[in-house]
Design an enzyme around this catalytic site. Sequence first.
Site, short mmCIF file in Angstrom:
data_model
loop_
_atom_site.label_atom_id
_atom_site.label_comp_id
_atom_site.label_asym_id
_atom_site.label_seq_id
_atom_site.Cartn_x
_atom_site.Cartn_y
_atom_site.Cartn_z
N LYS A 58 15.46 1.30 -4.47
CA LYS A 58 14.13 1.89 -4.51
C LYS A 58 14.16 3.38 -4.17
O LYS A 58 13.44 4.18 -4.78
CB LYS A 58 13.20 1.14 -3.55
N GLN A 102 9.84 -3.66 3.84
CA GLN A 102 10.82 -4.50 3.17
C GLN A 102 10.88 -5.86 3.87
O GLN A 102 11.06 -5.92 5.09
CB GLN A 102 12.20 -3.84 3.20
N ASP A 125 2.35 -1.60 -2.10
CA ASP A 125 3.05 -2.83 -2.45
C ASP A 125 2.08 -3.99 -2.65
O ASP A 125 2.47 -5.08 -3.04
CB ASP A 125 4.07 -3.18 -1.36
#
Length: 288
Positions: A58, A102, A125
């Site tokens: 990413k 994450q 996200d």
Amino acid sequence: MSATQTAQLMDGTSLAKRIVEEAAVKAAEISQSTGTVPCLATVLVGEDPASVTYVRMKRARCAKAGIQSRLIGLPATTTTAELIGTLAGLSADPEVHGILLQHPCGPHIDERAAFEAIAPEKDVDGVTMHSFAAMSFGLPGFVSCTPGGIMRLLEAYDVDLAGKHAVVVGRSAILGKPAGMLLLAQDATVTYCHSRTADLSRIVREADVVVAAVGRPRLIRGEDIKPGAVVIDAGYNPGNVGDVDFDTALTRARLITPVPGGVGPMTIAVLLAQTVDAAANQLGIQHR
């Protein structure tokens, strides 16, 4: 489709590249007009090998898109309260425009509590309850990245969802459930299934669109795919195996995503696009 025909592959890699290129143009416009580079902060708890790899990937994509990437690495012993404090601090930091936690963070972490510490305007996200509600009600906000990528793939391949029976196999809060909400918003008739659904094969056989997102290799049998159906395989299991028995499904579906190269690249592309949009929103910039 006859047994001699094969489905068209839905190329997520190429589409994702175009989305990232568009995001890069917007990021450059923001940087030139405001002097501020869009910034995505990634919080990583511990050193899980898969998570470390994902984060590295990413960050590399961010660099290509002209997005500043800030990595906050926390020890595996980090408590929920400490993680919430870190996320709250990033939410209050005007130099950070998007936040990615994450996951998984470890069994000792209350991930839902951690997600809710992310400010909605920085939830690029799409993991907070606020974002899920916005998706469900069709209000402005950020979509969960994988479902958002799936919808962009369906649009790119001109899949008309109105009146179609879409079966979503999976019920996670950031994949299966929001995918169903987004499909419903496009006038599909949605059935949710999961690993404990009785007679799953019968339900899948009725689907015009199948979204496999349950995390079990080849759970969806190829012979259960309705001839001419659209198959989106959002599963990723060891050995580059999806949730669908690809080889058999390939002879029955009209469109199908490969694993890898289908849904996966789209997830990161949507994350970057939403980070740029978040920066624009926070800086009061309207894209042309």
